[in-house]
Motif scaffolding. Structure first.
Motif: not given
Length: 375
Positions: A315-324
């Protein structure tokens, strides 16, 4: 003479797993006296000797814990005084390593005869392998959930039993035959207030962008407690998304089986979604000081349990600033419009969930603890 057991869990998932284990343990030893701290499910099994503190104790991240240091120090002192007075034969610690590993050290010094068993092993293989020798000196046995953990702990000299993941039992009971609803997206921001505050507004913004492009898309989310449900409904109203977003009180597992796809906060829910074959993207966002400390000590390619268990990106992981909103909207849009991508992800998730072990984890954990009761 009744045997006493002290148990501590500090999170919603630990409360659920702890309740299943305690229920199985009481089947083996009905006379067992249980004290400690957990949540409402554990208290229902254990009775009045166990305090319900999960809603206050379940905070995530170094910065968040430091802000409440005084509160945790008081609870630590209270529990240590209580266990010294009770002198239980066994202490069972369930996950929650920041508190529980310190508590284990204090109890080993104060009550050397009390056997200490750790259930749901802390993920020191990710953030601090240097703690393994110390854990081996303090703990009597580790009960781990993932097969790759057993040789890691045994290598440090700690008696270890792989019991499998209790999710297999808990989720199988909730499996339904409902078909998936086309264009239904699950928004799962986590079970903690802090997670909801950090992640849910972003999820709602992603949902707004997606609804603008695809008006037929509907969204559902589930509050882990009545308090969180109320807060999430307030956030939906503030975002003016009432027309497209439904907030339910509980029912996340049912939603995971109905939705076409979803966005899930990093944590146990990512394994649950995998077990039910829900294609999703993962989001993770904490206070920046917490993240920088974690980044310095965690030596893993992924933070998601599914990706770690699979040994690669599922699965794709969107962490910190990428969690937008933009990243999440794009990931959900691909699931909704690309059936082959959706089905490929579903198959990989189900295959990875198959590594969690077979049914009976609660009873295997209880049987391991019962061996110490009999000694």
């Amino acid at each position: 003479m009744a045997v006493s057991l002290y148990v501590i869990a500090g999170e919603v998932s630990g409360d659920t797993h702890g309740a299943g284990m305690l229920r199985a343990l009481k089947d083996i030893h009905p006379e067992l006296e249980i004290h400690g701290a957990g949540g409402p499910e554990m208290r229902e099994v254990a009775g009045p000797g166990l305090r319900d503190w999960v809603e206050d104790a379940a905070v995530m991240g170094l910065w968040e814990v430091l802000k409440r240091y005084g509160w945790f120090k008081e609870r630590f002192a209270e529990m240590l005084a209580e266990i010294k007075a009770l002198k239980p034969k066994i202490l069972v610690l369930i996950d929650y390593p920041g508190f529980n590993l310190r508590f284990a050290t204090a109890v080993r010094e104060a009550l050397p005869e009390t056997r200490i068993i750790y259930y749901i092993s802390p993920q020191v293989w990710a953030w601090n392998k240097g703690r393994l020798p110390k854990m081996a000196k303090v703990l009597d046995e580790m009960l781990c959930l993932f097969p790759f953990e057993k040789p890691i702990f045994e290598g440090a000299g700690l008696r270890t039993t792989f019991v499998g993941h209790p999710l297999v039992d808990e989720l199988e009971e909730e499996r339904s035959d409902e078909s998936r609803e086309e264009n239904l997206v699950a928004l799962l921001p986590g079970s903690r207030e802090r997670e909801v505050a950090r992640l849910f507004p972003m999820m709602l913004e992603a949902a707004k962008r997606l609804a603008h492009k695809r008006p037929e898309t509907k969204f559902e989310c589930c509050g882990a407690s009545p308090k969180l449900t109320l807060r999430m409904r307030e956030l939906v109203e503030q975002a003016k998304m009432d027309f497209a977003v439904t907030v339910r009180d509980g029912g996340a597992h049912e939603l995971m089986q109905r939705a076409t796809c979803g966005v899930v906060a990093s944590g146990t829910a990512t394994l649950e979604a995998a077990y039910f074959g829900l294609p999703y993207c993962l989001v993770y966002k904490v206070a920046w000081p917490t993240y920088m400390v974690a980044k310095a000590v965690v030596k893993l390619d992924y933070i998601g349990l599914v990706n770690i268990l699979a040994g690669g990106k599922v699965v794709e992981e969107f962490i910190q600033s990428e969690a937008d909103p933009l990243h999440v909207e794009q990931a959900l849009l691909k699931f909704l419009t690309d059936e082959s991508h959706r089905e490929e992800t579903r198959e990989k998730l189900l295959a990875t969930a198959g590594k969690l072990g077979g049914p009976g984890a609660h009873y295997r954990a209880a049987a391991a603890i019962a061996r110490w009761v009999r000694q």
